[in-house]
Motif scaffolding. Structure first.
Motif, PDB file in Angstrom:
ATOM      1  N   VAL A 152       0.737  -0.588   0.163  1.00 33.33           N
ATOM      2  CA  VAL A 152      -0.031   0.041  -0.094  1.00 33.33           C
ATOM      3  C   VAL A 152       0.957   1.043   0.134  1.00 33.33           C
ATOM      4  CG1 VAL A 152      -1.804   1.254   1.311  1.00 33.33           C
ATOM      5  CG2 VAL A 152      -1.641  -1.857   0.983  1.00 33.33           C
ATOM      6  N   GLU A 153       1.882   1.172   0.895  1.00 25.66           N
ATOM      7  CA  GLU A 153       3.225   2.322   0.681  1.00 25.66           C
ATOM      8  C   GLU A 153       3.478   2.860  -0.999  1.00 25.66           C
ATOM      9  OE1 GLU A 153       5.721   4.402   4.327  1.00 25.66           O
ATOM     10  OE2 GLU A 153       6.172   2.398   3.216  1.00 25.66           O
ATOM     11  N   ALA A 154       4.030   1.803  -1.113  1.00 25.66           N
ATOM     12  CA  ALA A 154       4.416   1.842  -2.394  1.00 25.66           C
ATOM     13  C   ALA A 154       4.018   2.712  -4.029  1.00 25.66           C
ATOM     14  CB  ALA A 154       4.804   0.441  -2.742  1.00 25.66           C
ATOM     15  N   MET A 155       2.381   1.855  -3.637  1.00 23.09           N
ATOM     16  CA  MET A 155       1.216   2.561  -4.908  1.00 23.09           C
ATOM     17  C   MET A 155       1.380   4.051  -4.656  1.00 23.09           C
ATOM     18  SD  MET A 155      -0.878  -0.561  -5.973  1.00 23.09           S
ATOM     19  CE  MET A 155      -1.661  -1.367  -3.445  1.00 23.09           C
ATOM     20  N   LEU A 156       0.847   3.973  -2.828  1.00 22.70           N
ATOM     21  CA  LEU A 156       0.494   5.702  -1.961  1.00 22.70           C
ATOM     22  C   LEU A 156       1.758   6.364  -2.593  1.00 22.70           C
ATOM     23  CD1 LEU A 156      -1.282   4.626   0.873  1.00 22.70           C
ATOM     24  CD2 LEU A 156      -2.354   5.628  -0.659  1.00 22.70           C
ATOM     25  N   THR A 157       3.141   6.158  -2.290  1.00 18.43           N
ATOM     26  CA  THR A 157       3.954   7.436  -2.922  1.00 18.43           C
ATOM     27  C   THR A 157       4.018   7.260  -4.123  1.00 18.43           C
ATOM     28  OG1 THR A 157       5.073   6.436  -1.059  1.00 18.43           O
ATOM     29  CG2 THR A 157       6.357   7.277  -2.444  1.00 18.43           C
TER      30      THR A 157
ATOM     31  N   ARG B 140      -1.895  14.448   1.213  1.00 17.68           N
ATOM     32  CA  ARG B 140      -1.313  14.335   0.159  1.00 17.68           C
ATOM     33  C   ARG B 140      -1.932  14.559  -1.413  1.00 17.68           C
ATOM     34  NH1 ARG B 140       2.482  10.595   4.202  1.00 17.68           N
ATOM     35  NH2 ARG B 140       4.182  11.133   1.924  1.00 17.68           N
ATOM     36  N   GLY B 141      -2.386  14.851  -1.531  1.00 15.93           N
ATOM     37  CA  GLY B 141      -3.197  14.446  -3.042  1.00 15.93           C
ATOM     38  C   GLY B 141      -2.899  13.031  -3.929  1.00 15.93           C
TER      39      GLY B 141
ATOM     40  N   ALA C  43     -12.401  12.183  -0.375  1.00 20.24           N
ATOM     41  CA  ALA C  43     -11.366  11.397   0.370  1.00 20.24           C
ATOM     42  C   ALA C  43     -11.402  11.717   1.658  1.00 20.24           C
ATOM     43  CB  ALA C  43      -9.711  12.218  -0.378  1.00 20.24           C
ATOM     44  N   GLY C  44     -11.042   9.974   2.382  1.00 21.44           N
ATOM     45  CA  GLY C  44     -10.774  10.253   3.760  1.00 21.44           C
ATOM     46  C   GLY C  44     -12.134   8.834   3.744  1.00 21.44           C
TER      47      GLY C  44
ATOM     48  N   GLY D 180       0.284  13.300  -5.038  1.00 22.20           N
ATOM     49  CA  GLY D 180       0.246  14.481  -5.456  1.00 22.20           C
ATOM     50  C   GLY D 180      -0.186  14.475  -6.689  1.00 22.20           C
ATOM     51  N   THR D 181      -1.145  13.821  -7.315  1.00 21.14           N
ATOM     52  CA  THR D 181      -1.666  13.573  -8.675  1.00 21.14           C
ATOM     53  C   THR D 181      -3.769  13.205  -8.816  1.00 21.14           C
ATOM     54  OG1 THR D 181      -2.271  11.130  -8.539  1.00 21.14           O
ATOM     55  CG2 THR D 181      -0.319  11.386  -9.587  1.00 21.14           C
ATOM     56  N   ASP D 182      -4.173  13.636  -7.368  1.00 14.74           N
ATOM     57  CA  ASP D 182      -5.368  12.803  -7.023  1.00 14.74           C
ATOM     58  C   ASP D 182      -6.136  11.886  -7.143  1.00 14.74           C
ATOM     59  OD1 ASP D 182      -5.035  15.835  -5.564  1.00 14.74           O
ATOM     60  OD2 ASP D 182      -5.538  17.019  -7.392  1.00 14.74           O
ATOM     61  N   LYS D 183      -6.161  10.795  -7.605  1.00 12.06           N
ATOM     62  CA  LYS D 183      -6.144  10.263  -8.374  1.00 12.06           C
ATOM     63  C   LYS D 183      -6.432   9.392  -7.372  1.00 12.06           C
ATOM     64  CE  LYS D 183      -2.360   8.697 -11.890  1.00 12.06           C
ATOM     65  NZ  LYS D 183      -1.665   7.847 -11.991  1.00 12.06           N
ATOM     66  N   PRO D 184      -7.487   8.283  -7.237  1.00 14.17           N
ATOM     67  CA  PRO D 184      -8.274   7.727  -6.233  1.00 14.17           C
ATOM     68  C   PRO D 184      -7.724   6.458  -6.043  1.00 14.17           C
ATOM     69  CG  PRO D 184      -9.636   7.074  -8.237  1.00 14.17           C
ATOM     70  CD  PRO D 184      -8.742   8.594  -8.577  1.00 14.17           C
ATOM     71  N   PHE D 185      -7.718   5.896  -4.491  1.00 18.99           N
ATOM     72  CA  PHE D 185      -7.484   4.987  -4.046  1.00 18.99           C
ATOM     73  C   PHE D 185      -7.698   4.784  -3.283  1.00 18.99           C
ATOM     74  CE2 PHE D 185      -4.384   2.542  -1.100  1.00 18.99           C
ATOM     75  CZ  PHE D 185      -3.143   1.682  -2.626  1.00 18.99           C
TER      76      PHE D 185
END
Length: 299
Positions: free
Chosen positions: A92-97, A149-150, A216-217, A101-106
């Motif tokens: 998860v950390e790798a994909m989020l990083t 964090r975008g 978000a959130g 800053g892209t505002d993409k949904p995760f």
């Protein structure tokens, strides 16, 4: 066409989510570890990204190339659950990083378990797990921490039973297998503790709506039924299999049920009211007890 990268795309929930997105005009790239999974995804019309959860760098590359991520995969290795949590955290950390800053949904899979008593667990209740050594590697709180964090992170809190006919190897399938093994459909103690449930098709539709509408959130609760007493679940299994139903002493639950005893003992009553209002989600699928009665867990 919006392309979404899905881990676990060939799994029980993930395959339904893949179908739901493709049917609604999305392009899907699914993570595949095996040739069989890759072939199943290609047959649906999805693209394939070869890799595994043990290689977070390649998942980060796929996440960066996509317009959004739905992370549904998890290493369900109960012989090394701590290791599975560490893998989840790193993935998860790798994909989020990669998408910061892209505002993409995760969107990521989580569960409906919290530290509340006397009322249902709601979308406003925080997940108590933090850090890689906690349940599921604390991935829900890790992801939601990227809201400023975008990234548009959304927690997909799935009910203990995401049920349906064919292919469900989850908790109810395990309980049915244990009932056959022991010749009795058991529940723990008085069986008044509750499990939420949702039909697989309803869960998939909720995921799509969360992708499209959740802020978000947000914590989305995939619970069509807020809480079914575990005694009623055991009774339904017993009726279907022609087996008696019996209470299992809590002190003997681990011996009787094995690894699932901890989860079967939870009182996981949960509300989905806020999810329904925010996303416009209305579950329509069969209930869990109806699926058990129809033979969905006979195999």
């Amino acid at each position: 066409m919006t392309n979404i990268f899905i881990t676990g795309a060939s799994g029980w929930i993930g395959s339904a989510v893949t179908d739901e997105l493709l049917a609604n005009g999305y392009s899907v790239t699914g993570l595949a570890r095996s040739d069989e999974s890759a072939a199943a995804l290609e047959a649906k019309g999805a693209q394939v990204h070869r890799g595994s959860l043990d290689d977070p760098d390649t998942l980060a590359t796929a996440a960066k190339a996509a317009d959004g991520v739905i992370h549904l995969a998890f290493k369900h290795d109960f012989s090394d659950y701590a290791g599975a949590g560490h893998t989840e955290h790193a993935t998860v950390e790798a994909m989020l990083t990669a998408i910061e800053g892209t505002d993409k949904p995760f969107l990521l899979a989580s569960g409906l378990v919290g530290d509340v008593t006397g009322r249902p667990f709601t979308e406003d209740d925080a997940n108590p797990n933090h850090g890689p050594d906690s349940m599921r590697g604390g991935s829900e709180n890790l992801a939601l921490g990227y809201a400023d964090r975008g990234v548009r992170p959304v927690a997909l809190r799935f009910a203990a039973s995401v049920h349906g006919e064919g292919g469900d190897h989850g908790f109810v399938a395990v309980l049915s297998s244990i009932a056959r093994q022991h010749g009795v459909a058991g529940y723990i103690g008085d069986g008044r503790n509750r499990w939420p449930a949702v039909h697989r098709a309803d869960a998939a539709r909720m995921v799509r709506l969360a992708l499209e509408k959740a802020p978000a959130g947000f914590r989305a609760h995939a619970a069509a039924e807020e809480g079914i007493p575990t005694r009623e679940i055991a009774e339904a299994i017993g009726r279907r299999l022609g087996l008696p139903t019996a209470s299992i002493d809590p002190a003997e639950a681990a011996d009787h049920f094995g690894w699932i005893s901890t989860f079967f003992g939870f009182d996981a009553w949960a509300s989905s009211e806020k999810t329904r209002k925010t996303l416009g989600w209305t579950p329509t699928g069969p209930t869990l007890l109806a699926d058990i009665a129809s033979g969905a867990y006979d195999a």
